[in-house]
Structure formats: structure tokens, C-alpha cells
Scaffold this motif. Structure first.
Motif, mmCIF file in Angstrom:
data_model
loop_
_atom_site.group_PDB
_atom_site.id
_atom_site.type_symbol
_atom_site.label_atom_id
_atom_site.label_comp_id
_atom_site.label_asym_id
_atom_site.label_seq_id
_atom_site.Cartn_x
_atom_site.Cartn_y
_atom_site.Cartn_z
ATOM 1 N N VAL A 11 -19.814 -32.091 5.703
ATOM 2 C CA VAL A 11 -20.210 -32.838 4.502
ATOM 3 C C VAL A 11 -21.726 -32.865 4.399
ATOM 4 C CG1 VAL A 11 -20.094 -35.053 3.289
ATOM 5 C CG2 VAL A 11 -18.142 -34.271 4.657
ATOM 6 N N GLY A 12 -22.254 -32.082 3.465
ATOM 7 C CA GLY A 12 -23.690 -32.121 3.208
ATOM 8 C C GLY A 12 -23.975 -33.118 2.100
ATOM 9 N N GLU A 13 -25.255 -33.266 1.769
ATOM 10 C CA GLU A 13 -25.591 -34.235 0.715
ATOM 11 C C GLU A 13 -25.023 -33.818 -0.628
ATOM 12 O OE1 GLU A 13 -29.655 -35.299 0.434
ATOM 13 O OE2 GLU A 13 -29.744 -35.981 2.512
ATOM 14 N N THR A 14 -24.983 -32.494 -0.858
ATOM 15 C CA THR A 14 -24.531 -32.034 -2.179
ATOM 16 C C THR A 14 -23.437 -30.977 -2.085
ATOM 17 O OG1 THR A 14 -26.249 -30.350 -2.230
ATOM 18 C CG2 THR A 14 -26.780 -32.483 -3.241
ATOM 19 N N ARG A 15 -22.763 -30.909 -0.948
ATOM 20 C CA ARG A 15 -21.689 -29.919 -0.831
ATOM 21 C C ARG A 15 -20.753 -30.299 0.310
ATOM 22 N NH1 ARG A 15 -24.565 -24.571 1.915
ATOM 23 N NH2 ARG A 15 -24.941 -25.483 3.958
ATOM 24 N N VAL A 16 -19.529 -29.768 0.258
ATOM 25 C CA VAL A 16 -18.598 -29.944 1.380
ATOM 26 C C VAL A 16 -18.027 -28.578 1.746
ATOM 27 C CG1 VAL A 16 -17.991 -32.320 0.778
ATOM 28 C CG2 VAL A 16 -16.575 -30.436 -0.075
ATOM 29 N N HIS A 17 -17.620 -28.483 3.007
ATOM 30 C CA HIS A 17 -17.047 -27.242 3.509
ATOM 31 C C HIS A 17 -15.603 -27.104 3.014
ATOM 32 C CE1 HIS A 17 -15.698 -24.183 6.382
ATOM 33 N NE2 HIS A 17 -16.986 -23.926 6.619
ATOM 34 N N ARG A 18 -15.174 -25.880 2.754
ATOM 35 C CA ARG A 18 -13.824 -25.646 2.233
ATOM 36 C C ARG A 18 -12.732 -26.156 3.178
ATOM 37 N NH1 ARG A 18 -11.323 -20.874 4.061
ATOM 38 N NH2 ARG A 18 -12.509 -19.938 5.762
ATOM 39 N N ARG A 19 -13.055 -26.305 4.463
ATOM 40 C CA ARG A 19 -12.026 -26.762 5.421
ATOM 41 C C ARG A 19 -11.494 -28.152 5.078
ATOM 42 N NH1 ARG A 19 -13.994 -26.758 11.366
ATOM 43 N NH2 ARG A 19 -11.878 -27.510 11.733
ATOM 44 N N VAL A 20 -12.298 -28.972 4.378
ATOM 45 C CA VAL A 20 -11.800 -30.322 4.073
ATOM 46 C C VAL A 20 -10.589 -30.256 3.141
ATOM 47 C CG1 VAL A 20 -14.112 -31.295 4.360
ATOM 48 C CG2 VAL A 20 -13.252 -30.847 2.057
ATOM 49 N N TYR A 21 -10.397 -29.121 2.492
ATOM 50 C CA TYR A 21 -9.253 -28.971 1.578
ATOM 51 C C TYR A 21 -8.084 -28.194 2.197
ATOM 52 C CZ TYR A 21 -12.712 -30.109 -2.042
ATOM 53 O OH TYR A 21 -13.684 -30.714 -2.794
ATOM 54 N N ASN A 22 -8.368 -27.383 3.213
ATOM 55 C CA ASN A 22 -7.284 -26.480 3.622
ATOM 56 C C ASN A 22 -7.004 -26.416 5.128
ATOM 57 O OD1 ASN A 22 -9.319 -24.862 4.632
ATOM 58 N ND2 ASN A 22 -9.301 -23.417 2.916
ATOM 59 N N ASP A 23 -7.608 -27.302 5.906
ATOM 60 C CA ASP A 23 -7.369 -27.287 7.352
ATOM 61 C C ASP A 23 -6.297 -28.327 7.698
ATOM 62 O OD1 ASP A 23 -7.441 -27.801 10.100
ATOM 63 O OD2 ASP A 23 -9.537 -27.162 10.252
ATOM 64 N N PRO A 24 -5.135 -27.888 8.204
ATOM 65 C CA PRO A 24 -4.051 -28.852 8.506
ATOM 66 C C PRO A 24 -4.457 -29.899 9.541
ATOM 67 C CG PRO A 24 -3.226 -26.592 8.555
ATOM 68 C CD PRO A 24 -4.717 -26.497 8.448
ATOM 69 N N ASP A 25 -5.341 -29.547 10.467
ATOM 70 C CA ASP A 25 -5.787 -30.541 11.458
ATOM 71 C C ASP A 25 -6.619 -31.639 10.801
ATOM 72 O OD1 ASP A 25 -4.510 -29.184 13.479
ATOM 73 O OD2 ASP A 25 -6.280 -27.986 13.994
ATOM 74 N N GLN A 382 -7.036 -24.270 -4.600
ATOM 75 C CA GLN A 382 -6.478 -24.250 -3.239
ATOM 76 C C GLN A 382 -6.408 -22.818 -2.723
ATOM 77 O OE1 GLN A 382 -5.696 -27.304 -1.903
ATOM 78 N NE2 GLN A 382 -5.299 -26.411 0.095
ATOM 79 N N ARG A 383 -5.992 -21.894 -3.599
ATOM 80 C CA ARG A 383 -5.891 -20.487 -3.175
ATOM 81 C C ARG A 383 -7.272 -19.878 -3.005
ATOM 82 N NH1 ARG A 383 -1.920 -23.509 -3.573
ATOM 83 N NH2 ARG A 383 -0.259 -22.644 -2.327
ATOM 84 N N GLY A 384 -8.193 -20.170 -3.930
ATOM 85 C CA GLY A 384 -9.543 -19.616 -3.837
ATOM 86 C C GLY A 384 -10.249 -20.050 -2.567
ATOM 87 N N LEU A 385 -9.997 -21.270 -2.134
ATOM 88 C CA LEU A 385 -10.678 -21.791 -0.949
ATOM 89 C C LEU A 385 -10.115 -21.219 0.347
ATOM 90 C CD1 LEU A 385 -11.219 -25.502 -2.034
ATOM 91 C CD2 LEU A 385 -12.953 -23.715 -1.779
ATOM 92 N N MET A 386 -9.076 -20.403 0.264
ATOM 93 C CA MET A 386 -8.607 -19.697 1.461
ATOM 94 C C MET A 386 -9.571 -18.569 1.823
ATOM 95 S SD MET A 386 -6.144 -21.492 2.266
ATOM 96 C CE MET A 386 -5.564 -20.593 3.709
ATOM 97 N N SER A 387 -10.394 -18.172 0.862
ATOM 98 C CA SER A 387 -11.375 -17.112 1.130
ATOM 99 C C SER A 387 -12.494 -17.653 2.011
ATOM 100 C CB SER A 387 -11.963 -16.616 -0.200
ATOM 101 O OG SER A 387 -13.148 -15.889 0.051
#
Ligand code: FES
Length: 436
Positions: A11-25, A382-387
Motif C-alpha cells: 500500500v503506497g500513498e497513491t497506489r496499491v499492489h495487485r496482490r490485494v485483489y487476487n492473493d488468496p492468502d 479481476q482478470r486483468g490484475l492476474m497479469s
């Protein structure tokens, strides 16, 4: 390994990593640290109006039953799990019962979760003592509380009281309820619509206050409605369908002037003085009833309160202007159930309820003119963030223009302020020592 340091990197100030949407853990950790600690909306008082009335739902991954006690009339939130070997007790989404009986070995329970009977108890050391053993009861959810008929529950034994958690979002619940001349609202029928969104729960929570998407995602519907309204002439009243849909064809300026407000704990709302519902007409007999109930000044305050989609993070969105709520139920990292419930303003003319039902059908339902646009975008996101060719999701719009206003921050309607606020709260919940 999801250490606090690793989570903070996402979690950056103005962005988040795609893992927050697609990582089951990460999803599992969210269920424990956000959905397992925050106050989660369970249901409204009117969803279980009589003794023994119940609904089933979830708190994070936990199936629960909200039931009105047949003896005391109190509302309980119980784990939907038999105290014997764990069979789910209530299968239906709602009903009325004198108690719960397990379909496997027939243990029966009262509506407060107490063990009432065990068939053929021979062989247990003390069948009577079993009735006092907590492990044999239906477990009550540790904390349950309500605010003006809105019931929330928390799986955590300790935490802030409900009203402290709700903070300024209480004003939206107040407004929804006070729009009734009698100060009472009732759910109409059962759930108005329920659909499975093939994406992460946060896509929906973000979309609720995303003012940059209507002009694009809903552009075709909005433009067609605007073109039709133009043919009516300036002074002509609009058909109800056009009145409901027309604001979705608003401009970027329209949404900017609506404004955004970010509150503690990830809560937020759009609008305030102006919203999508600001120009909806009000029947004369409703205005008369409100004036009689509250007086001119208070009536004006209630009817000019124009918030659009107040989010009670993470589980509830309230649209007081069209007397409806949307409820978020995560299922998996890429699957979420969304429910819409609509309310009758007790003592108000039927025309208001008709408009609410029309709104739900035209805007929120999975077969409506607006909702499917969003569903398609969630699915594609959701699909795009798998990239892994680009790891970051951007929230930098108006990053340097947040206005501090005491316990809240404000920005123009198309600011990403509310998303930045949601993810700071997310990080607070997710890292053990942080205070969301
Ligand atoms: Fe419920 Fe046995 S699992 S009675």
C-alpha cells in the motif's frame, strides 16, 4: 510470509499492489483481521419482525443466523453450526421457527442458541449438564449491537463500541430513518436482488464512490436518457424512469461538485449538499406529512441532506435518498455476493416506495440498465490484475488536494481521496500493531 512489513509494501500513498485483489492468502488474512474484528452489518430490525423470524447470512467466512428470540423478543446473532458435529443448522435464507433442529442427529436448540434436547441421550455422562456446557450450545457471536434498527456484529471479543465505529456514518442512517414521517423504516419483502460478482469484494466497495466511471461505463445509457430528456422541453416533467436514470448521464463537473468525504476507519460518502438524488421530485402529500411531523426547519434539514452511497467500511452502503442499502458478502478472493434491500418509509405515500423499487430494478439489479456495466468491469479488472506485467493499481487523482476538516478529509467528487482512505484503513486493520 505476510509480515506487517510485507503488507505495508503493498500500500503506497497513491497506489496499491495487485496482490490485494487476487492473493488468496491476503483474502484469508482480511477475513481474520478486517471481517473478523470490525463491526459487520448483519441485518435490519424489520428483517426479523416477529418472534422466531430469522435470516441467514455471513460475517466474513462464518455462516450466521440473525433470529428474534421467541421468548424475549431480543435479536440474537448465532453461529450457523450445530454444537454436536458442526452441521449447518439453517439452510434457507429466511423463515420463522420455534427453534433449530439439526437434520443429522436431531439435537434441538432454542432461538437463543441454548441446547434444548438430545435424542436418546443414554451414554452421555450427564445429559442435563450438557445443557450448561458452552461447547454444546449454538455459539452466540461475541458482540451484537444496533443503531436505529441496523444490527451489526463483531467476531472480536473486544473493540470500540458500535457508535464509535460508525462515527459520522450515523448521520446517514439517521437521515434514512428520519425520512419517514414516523421515524420508522421497514424492509419491503425480502432481498430485492442478490447476485454473485466474479471479483474481489474491494472492487465493489471502491465502485460505490467512484465518480470517474459513470460517464464511461454507463455512458451509453446516460447519453441516451439525456437525449430523450432533451426532447421533452425544459418545463416538462420527466417520466419516472427518465428521472431515475438521467443523473447517470451527468458530466465530470456534475460529479466533481458533488464532492467526496473520507472518514476514519475507511468509511466515506459522496455528496452532502448535492447528490444524484437532489433533483428527484417529492410528492406534495409527502412534504405535507413531513412538515406536520417535524416542522418546517427540521423537514428542510432532513430533505436537503443529500449524501450518495455512504460506505460503512467494509460491509454496508446506505443510499438514504432512495431508501435502500447494499450489503457486501465476500465468498472468495475472486467472488463476492452483493445484496440490495429496499425500505418503506413508514407513513410516507406509496409513490416513494414505487420510485425506490424502480431505482432498484433500473440501476442495481443484475438485469438492469446500469449494474451489468459495473459487473463487466469488475470481471475484467479481476482478470486483468492476474497479469504481472504491471503490479500497481493507481489512486493518484487529486493526490495533493485533500482538504483536512477535523476528523475527516474532503475533496472534489472525482478525487481518489476515498480510495486512498480505504487502503490506509485496510493497512491499519491488516497490520497487527496499527490503529486503523
Ligand atoms: Fe448436529 Fe449431530 S451434527 S446433531
Amino acid at each position: 510470509m505476510l509480515t506487517d512489513e510485507a503488507l505495508a509494501q503493498l500500500v503506497g500513498e497513491t497506489r496499491v499492489h495487485r496482490r490485494v485483489y487476487n492473493d488468496p492468502d491476503i483474502f484469508d488474512l482480511e477475513m481474520a483481521r478486517i471481517w473478523g474484528t470490525a463491526w459487520i452489518f448483519v441485518g435490519h430490525d424489520s428483517m426479523v419482525p416477529g418472534p422466531g423470524d430469522f435470516i441467514t447470512t455471513t460475517i466474513g467466512k462464518q455462516p450466521v443466523i440473525m433470529v428474534r428470540d421467541t421468548a424475549s423478543g431480543e435479536v440474537h446473532v448465532l453461529a450457523n453450526r450445530c454444537g454436536h458435529r458442526g452441521v449447518k443448522l439453517a439452510q434457507r435464507s429466511h423463515g420463522t421457527t420455534r427453534g433449530f433442529r439439526c437434520p443429522y442427529h436431531g439435537w434441538s436448540y432454542r432461538t437463543n442458541g441454548a441446547l434444548a434436547g438430545v435424542p436418546h441421550p443414554k451414554g452421555y455422562d450427564s445429559p442435563n449438564a450438557m445443557r450448561a456446557e458452552p461447547c454444546y450450545q449454538i455459539k452466540q457471536i461475541p458482540r451484537v449491537d444496533s443503531y436505529r434498527g441496523f444490527y451489526f456484529a463483531s467476531l472480536a471479543e473486544d473493540g470500540p463500541p458500535l457508535e464509535a465505529f460508525l462515527g459520522d456514518t450515523k448521520a446517514t442512517i439517521d437521515n434514512l430513518t428520519d425520512r419517514s414521517p414516523e421515524g420508522r423504516i421497514e424492509v419491503v419483502g425480502k432481498v430485492s436482488n442478490r447476485f454473485v460478482q466474479p471479483s474481489n469484494w474491494k472492487n465493489f466497495v471502491e465502485n460505490l464512490v467512484d465518480a470517474m466511471h459513470p460517464m464511461v461505463a454507463h455512458g451509453a445509457t446516460g447519453k441516451a436518457t439525456a437525449a430523450y430528456v432533451d426532447t421533452l422541453g425544459e418545463d416538462a416533467s420527466k417520466p419516472p424512469e427518465a428521472e431515475v436514470i438521467h443523473p447517470f448521464g451527468g458530466s465530470y463537473d456534475f460529479f466533481d461538485t458533488m464532492g467526496q468525504t473520507a472518514l476514519p476507519l475507511g468509511h466515506n460518502y459522496m455528496g452532502g449538499e448535492k447528490s444524484i438524488f437532489s433533483h428527484y421530485g417529492l410528492p406534495d402529500d409527502y412534504v405535507d406529512a413531513m412538515r406536520e411531523a417535524y416542522g418546517e426547519e427540521r423537514m428542510h434539514d432532513i430533505l436537503s441532506f443529500n449524501r450518495h452511497n455512504t460506505t460503512v467500511y467494509p460491509s454496508l452502503a446506505v443510499r438514504d435518498g432512495v431508501q435502500s442499502i447494499r450489503v457486501v458478502r465476500p465468498v472468495a478472493v475472486d467472488e463476492t455476493i452483493i445484496e440490495t434491500w429496499v425500505f418503506r418509509l413508514v407513513g410516507a405515500p406509496k409513490a416513494l416506495l414505487d420510485r425506490t423499487l424502480l431505482y432498484s430494478r433500473l440501476i442495481n439489479a443484475p438485469g438492469s440498465m446500469v449494474g451489468p456495466d459495473d459487473l463487466d468491469c469488475y470481471y475484467r479488472m479481476q482478470r486483468g490484475l492476474m497479469s504481472d506485467l504491471n503490479d500497481w493499481v493507481d489512486f493518484s487523482r487529486f493526490a495533493h488536494d485533500d482538504q483536512d476538516a477535523g476528523h475527516k478529509k474532503t475533496g472534489v467528487g472525482t478525487s481518489d481521496l476515498v480510495f486512498r482512505n480505504q487502503y490506509q484503513a485496510w493497512l491499519g486493520y491488516m497490520t497487527e500493531n496499527a490503529n486503523p
